[in-house]
Design a protein around this motif. Structure first.
Motif, PDB file in Angstrom:
ATOM      1  N   UNK A  15      45.133  41.676  34.067  1.00 42.24           N
ATOM      2  CA  UNK A  15      43.986  40.908  33.589  1.00 42.24           C
ATOM      3  C   UNK A  15      43.656  39.743  34.511  1.00 42.24           C
ATOM      4  N   UNK A  16      44.692  39.047  34.983  1.00 47.57           N
ATOM      5  CA  UNK A  16      44.466  37.970  35.942  1.00 47.57           C
ATOM      6  C   UNK A  16      43.824  38.509  37.214  1.00 47.57           C
ATOM      7  N   UNK A  17      44.362  39.607  37.731  1.00 44.63           N
ATOM      8  CA  UNK A  17      43.819  40.177  38.966  1.00 44.63           C
ATOM      9  C   UNK A  17      42.371  40.601  38.766  1.00 44.63           C
ATOM     10  N   UNK A  18      42.075  41.242  37.648  1.00 44.16           N
ATOM     11  CA  UNK A  18      40.720  41.676  37.353  1.00 44.16           C
ATOM     12  C   UNK A  18      39.771  40.478  37.309  1.00 44.16           C
ATOM     13  N   UNK A  19      40.170  39.412  36.624  1.00 43.72           N
ATOM     14  CA  UNK A  19      39.331  38.219  36.515  1.00 43.72           C
ATOM     15  C   UNK A  19      39.133  37.542  37.864  1.00 43.72           C
ATOM     16  N   UNK A  20      40.213  37.418  38.631  1.00 45.57           N
ATOM     17  CA  UNK A  20      40.131  36.781  39.949  1.00 45.57           C
ATOM     18  C   UNK A  20      39.203  37.575  40.866  1.00 45.57           C
ATOM     19  N   UNK A  21      39.327  38.889  40.858  1.00 45.79           N
ATOM     20  CA  UNK A  21      38.500  39.704  41.742  1.00 45.79           C
ATOM     21  C   UNK A  21      37.045  39.726  41.279  1.00 45.79           C
ATOM     22  N   UNK A  22      36.794  39.540  39.993  1.00 41.02           N
ATOM     23  CA  UNK A  22      35.424  39.408  39.509  1.00 41.02           C
ATOM     24  C   UNK A  22      34.799  38.135  40.077  1.00 41.02           C
ATOM     25  N   UNK A  23      35.590  37.077  40.163  1.00 38.54           N
ATOM     26  CA  UNK A  23      35.105  35.781  40.639  1.00 38.54           C
ATOM     27  C   UNK A  23      35.071  35.710  42.163  1.00 38.54           C
ATOM     28  N   UNK A  24      36.117  36.206  42.814  1.00 41.86           N
ATOM     29  CA  UNK A  24      36.284  35.994  44.254  1.00 41.86           C
ATOM     30  C   UNK A  24      36.143  37.245  45.115  1.00 41.86           C
ATOM     31  N   UNK A  25      36.069  38.390  44.500  1.00 43.20           N
ATOM     32  CA  UNK A  25      36.053  39.635  45.253  1.00 43.20           C
ATOM     33  C   UNK A  25      37.466  40.164  45.442  1.00 43.20           C
ATOM     34  N   UNK A  26      37.557  41.354  45.966  1.00 41.20           N
ATOM     35  CA  UNK A  26      38.854  42.019  46.136  1.00 41.20           C
ATOM     36  C   UNK A  26      39.734  41.248  47.111  1.00 41.20           C
ATOM     37  N   UNK A  27      41.027  41.249  46.840  1.00 41.72           N
ATOM     38  CA  UNK A  27      41.981  40.532  47.686  1.00 41.72           C
ATOM     39  C   UNK A  27      43.178  41.430  47.991  1.00 41.72           C
ATOM     40  N   UNK A  28      43.408  41.650  49.277  1.00 46.56           N
ATOM     41  CA  UNK A  28      44.506  42.527  49.696  1.00 46.56           C
ATOM     42  C   UNK A  28      45.877  41.884  49.539  1.00 46.56           C
TER      43      UNK A  28
END
Length: 143
Positions: A15-28
């Motif tokens: 859930x954290x990853x999903x929210x972060x990537x919604x805000x900031x885009x995908x992160x490797x």
């Protein structure tokens, strides 16, 4: 680049990853680990250790956990003793502002030793009580 792991109970880390990537885009450099009821503690610990060993860690690793002293935190701290020459920080009490700040600072090229304190501070500062903030705001306006 500094690697970031979020290790939590249940699907909270995803859930954290999903929210972060919604805000900031995908992160490797953002990775998740979830401890489920059917997952054994030893398997969880071994899996997180294997993941850490597979990551390019020359710049360091930040590991966020949900609860201090709970299984994801404990397994992470126990397994870290098996790693040699890995610069890391384990930070409990993860919240969304912390992860966003961490990713932002990583993109700026900040070192792990410079990164952890601002991340912890942002996490603490992100906790607000509506009524208290509202009253502060109204007092400044003179209402």
């Amino acid at each position: 680049m500094i690697q970031i792991i979020i290790a939590t109970h249940g699907s909270l880390s995803e859930g954290f990853k999903d929210a972060v990537e919604l805000i900031m885009g995908e992160s490797e450099n953002l990775h998740t680990f979830s401890l489920y009821q059917e997952t054994g503690i030893d398997l969880f610990g071994d899996s997180i250790l294997a993941k850490i060993e597979s990551l390019p860690s020359k710049d360091g690793i930040v590991i966020f956990t949900d609860l201090f002293g709970a299984s994801p935190y404990n397994q992470t701290t126990i397994k870290m003793k098996d790693l040699k020459n890995v610069n890391y920080r384990i930070i409990s009490g993860v919240n969304l502002p912390m992860v966003i700040e961490c990713l932002t600072l990583c993109k700026m090229g900040i070192t792990l030793d410079e990164l952890w304190q601002p991340v912890v501070n942002v996490g603490k500062e992100g906790i607000k009580d509506f009524r208290q903030e509202f009253e502060k705001h109204m007092m400044k306006r003179g209402d």
